[in-house]
Design a protein around this motif. Structure first.
Motif, PDB file in Angstrom:
ATOM      1  N   VAL A 186      -9.747  37.049 -36.970  1.00 15.76           N
ATOM      2  CA  VAL A 186     -10.544  37.115 -35.749  1.00 15.76           C
ATOM      3  C   VAL A 186      -9.861  38.006 -34.717  1.00 15.76           C
ATOM      4  O   VAL A 186     -10.517  38.785 -34.015  1.00 15.76           O
ATOM      5  CB  VAL A 186     -10.793  35.700 -35.183  1.00 15.76           C
ATOM      6  N   SER A 187      -8.545  37.899 -34.598  1.00 20.12           N
ATOM      7  CA  SER A 187      -7.814  38.757 -33.655  1.00 20.12           C
ATOM      8  C   SER A 187      -8.009  40.226 -33.985  1.00 20.12           C
ATOM      9  O   SER A 187      -8.210  41.061 -33.099  1.00 20.12           O
ATOM     10  CB  SER A 187      -6.319  38.417 -33.675  1.00 20.12           C
TER      11      SER A 187
ATOM     12  N   VAL B 279     -10.009  34.585 -23.262  1.00 17.74           N
ATOM     13  CA  VAL B 279     -10.217  33.149 -23.497  1.00 17.74           C
ATOM     14  C   VAL B 279     -10.451  32.882 -24.978  1.00 17.74           C
ATOM     15  O   VAL B 279      -9.880  31.933 -25.557  1.00 17.74           O
ATOM     16  CB  VAL B 279     -11.396  32.638 -22.648  1.00 17.74           C
ATOM     17  N   VAL B 280     -11.277  33.707 -25.630  1.00 20.45           N
ATOM     18  CA  VAL B 280     -11.512  33.538 -27.063  1.00 20.45           C
ATOM     19  C   VAL B 280     -10.204  33.672 -27.833  1.00 20.45           C
ATOM     20  O   VAL B 280      -9.904  32.870 -28.732  1.00 20.45           O
ATOM     21  CB  VAL B 280     -12.553  34.559 -27.556  1.00 20.45           C
ATOM     22  N   GLN B 281      -9.415  34.705 -27.500  1.00 25.03           N
ATOM     23  CA  GLN B 281      -8.114  34.881 -28.155  1.00 25.03           C
ATOM     24  C   GLN B 281      -7.216  33.662 -27.950  1.00 25.03           C
ATOM     25  O   GLN B 281      -6.507  33.239 -28.873  1.00 25.03           O
ATOM     26  CB  GLN B 281      -7.427  36.128 -27.586  1.00 25.03           C
ATOM     27  N   SER B 282      -7.278  33.072 -26.775  1.00 29.95           N
ATOM     28  CA  SER B 282      -6.408  31.942 -26.452  1.00 29.95           C
ATOM     29  C   SER B 282      -6.820  30.659 -27.157  1.00 29.95           C
ATOM     30  O   SER B 282      -6.024  29.712 -27.206  1.00 29.95           O
ATOM     31  CB  SER B 282      -6.408  31.717 -24.935  1.00 29.95           C
ATOM     32  N   LEU B 283      -8.037  30.599 -27.674  1.00 31.83           N
ATOM     33  CA  LEU B 283      -8.516  29.386 -28.361  1.00 31.83           C
ATOM     34  C   LEU B 283      -8.468  29.514 -29.886  1.00 31.83           C
ATOM     35  O   LEU B 283      -8.841  28.571 -30.589  1.00 31.83           O
ATOM     36  CB  LEU B 283      -9.951  29.079 -27.923  1.00 31.83           C
ATOM     37  N   LEU B 284      -8.004  30.651 -30.395  1.00 28.00           N
ATOM     38  CA  LEU B 284      -8.017  30.870 -31.842  1.00 28.00           C
ATOM     39  C   LEU B 284      -7.078  29.933 -32.589  1.00 28.00           C
ATOM     40  O   LEU B 284      -7.253  29.727 -33.796  1.00 28.00           O
ATOM     41  CB  LEU B 284      -7.647  32.324 -32.149  1.00 28.00           C
ATOM     42  N   VAL B 285      -6.084  29.381 -31.905  1.00 22.71           N
ATOM     43  CA  VAL B 285      -5.179  28.471 -32.597  1.00 22.71           C
ATOM     44  C   VAL B 285      -5.928  27.260 -33.138  1.00 22.71           C
ATOM     45  O   VAL B 285      -5.522  26.670 -34.153  1.00 22.71           O
ATOM     46  CB  VAL B 285      -4.029  28.042 -31.660  1.00 22.71           C
ATOM     47  N   PHE B 286      -7.032  26.858 -32.503  1.00 19.22           N
ATOM     48  CA  PHE B 286      -7.814  25.734 -33.009  1.00 19.22           C
ATOM     49  C   PHE B 286      -8.432  26.060 -34.365  1.00 19.22           C
ATOM     50  O   PHE B 286      -8.642  25.158 -35.188  1.00 19.22           O
ATOM     51  CB  PHE B 286      -8.906  25.353 -32.006  1.00 19.22           C
ATOM     52  N   LEU B 287      -8.716  27.330 -34.603  1.00 19.95           N
ATOM     53  CA  LEU B 287      -9.213  27.746 -35.910  1.00 19.95           C
ATOM     54  C   LEU B 287      -8.139  27.535 -36.975  1.00 19.95           C
ATOM     55  O   LEU B 287      -8.430  27.051 -38.078  1.00 19.95           O
ATOM     56  CB  LEU B 287      -9.646  29.207 -35.846  1.00 19.95           C
ATOM     57  N   ASP B 288      -6.908  27.879 -36.647  1.00 21.77           N
ATOM     58  CA  ASP B 288      -5.808  27.647 -37.581  1.00 21.77           C
ATOM     59  C   ASP B 288      -5.583  26.157 -37.827  1.00 21.77           C
ATOM     60  O   ASP B 288      -5.305  25.736 -38.959  1.00 21.77           O
ATOM     61  CB  ASP B 288      -4.517  28.277 -37.050  1.00 21.77           C
ATOM     62  N   LEU B 289      -5.695  25.368 -36.770  1.00 19.27           N
ATOM     63  CA  LEU B 289      -5.510  23.924 -36.930  1.00 19.27           C
ATOM     64  C   LEU B 289      -6.614  23.323 -37.804  1.00 19.27           C
ATOM     65  O   LEU B 289      -6.350  22.429 -38.623  1.00 19.27           O
ATOM     66  CB  LEU B 289      -5.507  23.244 -35.562  1.00 19.27           C
ATOM     67  N   ALA B 290      -7.832  23.808 -37.632  1.00 19.81           N
ATOM     68  CA  ALA B 290      -8.946  23.241 -38.394  1.00 19.81           C
ATOM     69  C   ALA B 290      -8.886  23.621 -39.867  1.00 19.81           C
ATOM     70  O   ALA B 290      -9.267  22.819 -40.736  1.00 19.81           O
ATOM     71  CB  ALA B 290     -10.264  23.711 -37.785  1.00 19.81           C
TER      72      ALA B 290
END
Length: 452
Positions: free
Chosen positions: A362-363, A335-346
């Motif tokens: 993070v990955s 789940v954490v891996q799947s939400l990392l794209v929000f870090l890139d967007l931010a």
């Protein structure tokens, strides 16, 4: 009284049995398709789309505008997506058509991951984890941000070709490989995993002939496309030489450690840890790693190339996760891996590939954490109280009848912390779709797990 009639020429008992066998499978596949489309649609609403595409996308858009346009090789070989976009959208709407086809290809790749997980021995829960985890990777979502590339179609067609080979879909496999060849010209390399799937012994001439028959049409299609005039690198030899030079420059600039880190972090992330830990569950499909890793020698886009390993690593990793006694924390890491794209967007405003970005760091941190959770010794239970093994030994529905009917569990040794005892019927297993009368179809034959 049951007033339903059987189809003409089919006994009522046979018709009823066929209905019981087919309807659960159709229902399950329909739910998987719906989930993949829904998740892809949600990400489409969240992610931005590139306004001014550059790089490779310019060549593909030029072909989508005019399929006879002169572009550099190897772009001229990869005609499938541009040609379909031109046929569907015409001269004025080919961009919109390209975006739609790209989203369909990404969603279908998720469905293929689901079905491969089921085919290789995983229960429904593991298959959904595989599909959702793949469709939410930052590297996968990059193609929603940059929708004018050919990799989504090439990766999805590769996965469906491997599924067809495992399932014995002899008639449809050559057609899939023709489409795969027109999406990306590397189809000849897939002869290696196909041979290993088909073989009955190490030197198997019948398997070799079968591979030639299914791969041959794809090679002919690639040759026909190569015959059109193009500039750039006129031959495959010169193209390979140029790729090797690019790899040399990449290593001089980044170094081998950074290059591999970018490849791992921007592609499958923690699925490298899960997939390598559960690699035995991939069976003969694990031979797909040979052509995938071979691309590292002839091109510098290692992060992009690494995504092509998903048909083997993601299903195997999902099965290993589901059968591990620490399923809950491992699912949390997914789940954490799947939400990392929000870090890139931010931070960056959009996802990237083939370069260090916030999600990449993070990955790379999550990969050793995942290995630690997987390999940390399980606490011994009291005598007579075996450790619970969620979902272990679950039968698998496949998409074609298995002539042998053997289950992978009989030929795959249990992982660390797993129990080798026969599974009992539990509500949890019934929820996974296991057990008699669930409509499951036999799994891949046990021979597919030998020789890996």
């Amino acid at each position: 009284m049951n007033m339903r009639r059987a189809a003409p020429g089919i006994p009522a008992t046979a018709s009823t049995a066929a209905g019981k066998l087919r309807s659960p499978m159709v229902r399950e596949v329909s739910l998987a398709v719906g989930a993949a489309v829904t998740l892809t649609g949600i990400w489409l609403l969240i992610l931005p789309t590139v306004w001014s595409p550059g790089g490779d996308a310019l060549h593909y858009l030029r072909l989508a505008d005019n399929p006879r346009a002169q572009v550099h090789t190897p772009y001229t070989y990869r005609i499938l997506m541009p040609l379909l976009a031109n046929e569907i959208g015409g001269r004025y709407h080919y961009r919109e058509a390209y975006q739609l086809l790209n989203a369909i290809a990404l969603a279908s790749g998720g469905v293929a991951a689901y079905l491969l997980t089921r085919r290789l021995g995983g229960p429904r829960g593991a298959a959904y984890v595989a599909m959702a985890g793949l469709l939410s990777l930052p590297g996968w979502l990059f193609y929603l941000y940059q929708p004018y590339l050919i990799d989504p179609a090439a990766m999805a067609l590769l996965a469906w070709s491997m599924l067809a080979a495992l399932s014995g879909w002899t008639a449809v496999l050559p057609l899939l490989l023709v489409a795969t060849a027109l999406a990306r010209e590397t189809v000849i390399a897939y002869a290696v995993p196909l041979y290993m799937i088909f073989r009955e012994k190490w030197i198997d001439w019948r398997a070799a002939i079968r591979v030639a028959l299914v791969v041959g049409p794809g090679l002919l299609a690639t040759t026909a496309v190569q015959a059109k005039p193009a500039h750039g690198w006129p031959t495959q030899d010169l193209l390979v030489q140029a790729g090797v030079r690019i790899v040399g420059m990449k290593l001089d600039d980044q170094g081998i450690v950074a290059a591999l880190g970018i490849a791992a972090g921007t592609s499958l992330g923690i699925w490298w840890a899960l997939g390598l830990y559960g690699f035995r569950y991939a069976g003969r499909l694990g031979w797909l790693m040979i052509p995938v890793l071979a691309q590292f020698v002839v091109g510098g886009d290692w992060g992009r190339f690494s995504l092509y390993a998903f048909p083997a690593l993601v299903p195997a990793g999902a099965i290993a996760l589901w059968r591990h006694p620490r399923r809950a924390p491992l699912t949390g890491l997914v789940v954490v891996q799947s939400l990392l794209v929000f870090l890139d967007l931010a931070i960056d405003g959009h996802p990237k590939i083939n370069g260090f970005q916030p999600s990449t760091y993070v990955s790379l941190a999550l990969i050793p954490i995942t290995f630690a959770v997987l390999l940390w010794p399980a606490r011994r239970s009291r005598p007579g109280t075996p450790l619970p093994v969620p979902g272990a030994g679950t039968p698998v529905p496949a998409l074609a009848a298995d002539p042998v009917g053997a289950r992978p569990e009989a030929s795959v040794p249990p992982a660390a912390g797993e129990s080798s005892a026969a599974p009992e019927a539990t509500p949890e297993r019934e929820a996974d779709g296991a057990g008699p009368g669930a409509g499951d179809v036999p799994a891949v034959r046990a021979a597919d797990h030998r020789g890996t």
